[in-house]
Design an enzyme around this catalytic site. Structure first.
Site, mmCIF file in Angstrom:
data_model
loop_
_atom_site.group_PDB
_atom_site.id
_atom_site.type_symbol
_atom_site.label_atom_id
_atom_site.label_comp_id
_atom_site.label_asym_id
_atom_site.label_seq_id
_atom_site.Cartn_x
_atom_site.Cartn_y
_atom_site.Cartn_z
ATOM 1 N N ASP A 90 -0.697 13.783 16.900
ATOM 2 C CA ASP A 90 -0.476 13.988 15.459
ATOM 3 C C ASP A 90 -1.802 13.937 14.703
ATOM 4 O O ASP A 90 -1.942 13.212 13.717
ATOM 5 C CB ASP A 90 0.486 12.929 14.931
ATOM 6 C CG ASP A 90 1.068 13.311 13.563
ATOM 7 O OD1 ASP A 90 1.026 14.507 13.213
ATOM 8 O OD2 ASP A 90 1.559 12.415 12.847
ATOM 9 N N LEU A 107 0.809 -1.214 0.000
ATOM 10 C CA LEU A 107 0.000 0.000 0.000
ATOM 11 C C LEU A 107 0.843 1.264 0.000
ATOM 12 O O LEU A 107 0.391 2.317 -0.429
ATOM 13 C CB LEU A 107 -0.921 0.009 1.230
ATOM 14 C CG LEU A 107 -1.987 -1.082 1.246
ATOM 15 C CD1 LEU A 107 -2.730 -1.072 2.570
ATOM 16 C CD2 LEU A 107 -2.944 -0.919 0.098
ATOM 17 N N GLY A 108 2.044 1.179 0.522
ATOM 18 C CA GLY A 108 2.884 2.367 0.546
ATOM 19 C C GLY A 108 4.212 2.084 1.205
ATOM 20 O O GLY A 108 4.375 1.115 1.936
ATOM 21 N N VAL A 147 3.885 -0.697 4.365
ATOM 22 C CA VAL A 147 2.549 -1.012 4.871
ATOM 23 C C VAL A 147 1.856 -1.896 3.839
ATOM 24 O O VAL A 147 1.924 -1.620 2.636
ATOM 25 C CB VAL A 147 1.733 0.268 5.116
ATOM 26 C CG1 VAL A 147 0.338 -0.077 5.609
ATOM 27 C CG2 VAL A 147 2.434 1.154 6.126
ATOM 28 N N GLY A 197 9.544 2.106 6.600
ATOM 29 C CA GLY A 197 9.149 0.751 6.278
ATOM 30 C C GLY A 197 8.011 0.687 5.281
ATOM 31 O O GLY A 197 7.747 1.634 4.548
#
Length: 727
Positions: A548, A427-428, A435, A433
């Site tokens: 955040d 996914l990205g 995902v 790292g």
């Protein structure tokens, strides 16, 4: 000579007559302001030409069409911040249709002429930060529509007249940093039903705080009475003010115990500092001297115990000693038992894992050594979606390692081999790292987040943190379902939220504006975020701080219900030794961003509170309050912090505070009484019925984004105020 003068007189009279006829009456009144200001050769009034037919094209002048009047009339004067030095002419009072007078941040001196208030259409007068003097403008409340009066930062003096109660429509009264004196009038504030903001700070007021200030039912933001000489006790009636109100009573001579009723329970200690004779919560000063009394009673209690011990008989002493020895022995036996039990379980667990991860029927190449999760994950042979027609990622299951998959939620049934065999999508990626979206055998997707390879010496700390995060269960917070720990691999498994994030819902996946969110949907999203954060702050086991909050961390499901993601991830990343500065993507934030690491770093600060940028400053719940306020302003305006109109005009030298420009732009709009249509997202303008709701959310958002964290409301109060909107 006389003959020449007689000949010139008719000519001069004719010229003046033609000049007067060529300019409207509004223009002539404005020329009096031009002549009242000390001008340089390159002055601001260079285009104020007396030969024009009307002044509507002059700098700083706005006109409007009035029903029944053929020509436009002057409705606004905006000459703020032009370094103008002069006096305010009384002729401005002849501007019959003047609504807004903005002369703040200049050097005007002298008194405010009484004739100014003959301009009965005035609803906003902004004269702050000048050198004006004299008493409170005595005729101000003869203006029937006056809503905003800001004369702060001047040299006004004397008392506030009781006639202030005649300002029935007044919404903002700002008199701070002047030389007003005497007592704050009482018996007048109950008449001001519409007052939203009251600032009387930094004057010379004395006496007590009037009880009827507690009747200002429309008040919001901060009630500021600080830096005066107010005395006596704080009236209990202030507790009746709306829950959104924050107090600033610093640096007075107030005495006695701080009331504990109503709105007082929402105040922080900063609100009461500088009053040496105040006591009680939230100050750390007792009102009864109980600390001293308790100290002496504790001492006497110890003496009494000492005396009693001296009187113990030898038989009782022997019994106590034997009991202590038996207790120590039992504790030792328990420790030995737990140690050997744990060792046996570890041996059994190792065998079970070997049977689970590798069946005897499989050949040696497929099953590895039976504990192959680590090399399978860390040695993924990744392929992009274009490398495989169905977007699946092939997994190389060779290698060595040990580890354990632990499910936190009993409702999730997952085995390690199932996780390895599932269809996996990248996914990205970022410097922190990768995902993955993993589709399990039952068809349910989860998100797997890799945390990296470090932190093995902090295993107990990691597990304790993960278990605590796993206990947070709320319908507006992404659930952590399981985790995996091994020497060189750490994974987090959480829910997959299927409809992207709020950033894309507002701006589209390519950064373009999106009109898919109606006002009712945006209000529901704001309420959901506040509900989730209120739970984290007030009801979670540790009363957490997220730290955040931003649209990319607010995920949406198919019903556009919001889910707060990335909760607790920065802490886990720091335990594993990675750099948490870019935030995390637990729960699926990254899948919908597809943005580069550089972009994430650039946008990371746009929603953070000002104090969050101070090195070494620890996160507080008021950080989350500020961030939510910025998110709400984005929901209202459709503008992200870095794209607000004010920030576009700033130089790159202030890029550090780009995230605050949306807040400043909205505050400036309210100060200037800009039409709502200029601030709200254009896609919401058709929802006319929502105007009151939009204004109410604006007020909540501005309270959240106060610069002083102590002035911001608690998240619980934010949620309660949002819940009232739209009912």
């Amino acid at each position: 000579m006389t003959l020449i003068l007689l000949c010139l007189f008719p000519l001069c009279f004719q010229l003046f007559f033609n000049f007067a006829l060529s300019l409207s009456s509004d223009g002539l009144a404005l020329l009096s302001l031009k002549f009242a200001v000390d001008q340089s050769e390159d002055g601001f009034f260079s285009d104020w030409n007396g030969g024009d037919s009307n002044p509507c094209g002059w700098s700083g002048i706005s006109c409007g069409n009035i029903s029944g009047i053929p020509e436009p009339r002057v409705v606004g004067i905006a000459l703020a911040g032009k370094s103008l030095r002069g006096y305010i002419p009384s002729e401005l009072g002849t501007l019959r249709y003047l609504r807004r007078l903005n002369l703040h941040d200049n050097e005007f001196y002298g008194v405010v002429p009484m004739q100014l208030f003959k301009a009965t259409a005035l609803h906003s007068i902004f004269l702050h930060r000048n050198n004006l003097s004299g008493p409170f403008p005595p005729s101000a409340c003869t203006v029937p529509r006056l809503q905003n009066l800001d004369i702060s930062d001047n040299f006004f003096s004397g008392n506030i007249p009781n006639d202030i109660k005649k300002c029935k429509q007044l919404q903002r009264l700002l008199l701070a940093r002047n030389k007003f004196s005497g007592e704050i009038p009482s018996g007048v504030w109950s008449e001001l039903d519409n007052l939203v903001q009251l600032d009387l700070s930094a004057n010379d007021f004395k006496g007590s705080i009037p009880d009827d200030i507690g009747n200002l039912v429309s008040l919001s933001g901060t009630l500021n009475l600080s830096f005066n000489h107010l005395s006596d006790q704080i009236p209990n009636s202030l507790g009746k003010l709306p829950a959104t109100v924050s107090f600033d009573l610093r640096n007075n001579n107030l005495i006695g115990e701080i009331p504990q009723t109503g709105t007082f329970s929402n105040q922080g200690p900063t609100a009461f500092l500088g009053n040496k004779d105040l006591c009680g919560f939230p100050l750390r000063k007792s009102c009864t001297g109980s600390n001293r009394d308790s100290g002496s009673s504790s001492s006497s209690h110890k003496d009494e115990q000492s005396n009693r011990s001296k009187g113990l008989n030898p038989g009782l002493i022997i019994v106590i000693s034997v009991a202590d020895a038996v207790g120590v022995a039992l504790i030792g036996l328990v420790i030995v038992y737990v140690y050997w039990k744990k060792k046996d379980n570890d041996n059994v667990g190792s065998c079970n894992r070997k049977r689970r991860f590798g069946d005897e029927d499989e050949d040696e190449d497929e099953k590895g050594n039976g504990c192959s999760l680590l090399p399978c994950i860390s040695g993924l042979n990744l392929k992009n979606e274009e490398d495989n027609e169905n977007g699946e990622v092939e997994i190389d299951k060779g290698g060595k390692g040990e580890g354990e998959l632990v499910t936190i939620d009993k409702g999730l049934k997952i085995e390690l081999d199932e996780l390895l065999r599932a269809s996996t999508y990248v996914l990205g990626k970022s410097e922190l790292g990768i995902v993955y979206k993993v589709v399990l055998g039952n068809g349910g997707p989860v998100v797997v987040r890799r945390l990296g390879e470090g932190g093995e010496e902090r295993y107990k700390e990691f597990v304790a943190e993960v278990q605590a995060i796993g206990k947070v269960k709320h319908p507006n917070i992404v659930r952590l379902r399981a985790y995996y720990w091994a020497h060189d691999e750490k994974l987090l498994i959480s829910d997959f939220i299927s409809n992207g994030n709020l950033a894309h819902a507002l701006r589209g996946r390519n950064g373009q504006p999106s009109s898919n969110l109606s006002w009712s949907t945006r209000l529901r999203i704001a309420k959901g975020i506040a509900r989730g954060l209120s739970y984290l702050h007030e009801c979670s086991p540790r009363k957490y701080v997220h730290g955040d909050i931003k649209p990319s961390n607010i995920l949406l499901d198919n019903d556009l219900q919001p889910y707060i993601s990335d909760f607790g991830l920065n802490r886990l990343i720091s335990i594993t030794g990675n750099n948490p500065s870019t935030g995390g993507f637990m729960g699926g934030a990254l899948p919908y961003m597809k943005s580069s690491y550089k972009e994430n770093r650039t946008n990371n600060n746009n929603y953070k509170a000002p104090e969050a940028h101070v090195p070494g400053c620890r996160p507080t719940q008021k950080w989350d309050v500020y961030s939510l306020g910025v998110v709400m302003l984005e929901l209202l305006t459709g503008k992200s912090p870095e794209s607000s109109p004010m920030s576009l005009s700033l130089s790159s030298s202030v890029s550090v505070v780009e995230g605050y420009e949306l807040v400043r732009w909205v505050r400036n709009g309210f100060d200037q009484q800009s039409p709502l249509s200029e601030m709200v997202d254009p896609s919401l303008l058709q929802e006319v019925r929502a105007k009151k709701e939009v204004l109410a959310v604006f007020h909540v958002a501005l309270a959240c984004t106060e610069g002083d964290p102590e002035v911001r409301p608690r998240m619980k109060i934010v949620f309660e105020n949002l819940e009232k909107i739209g009912r």
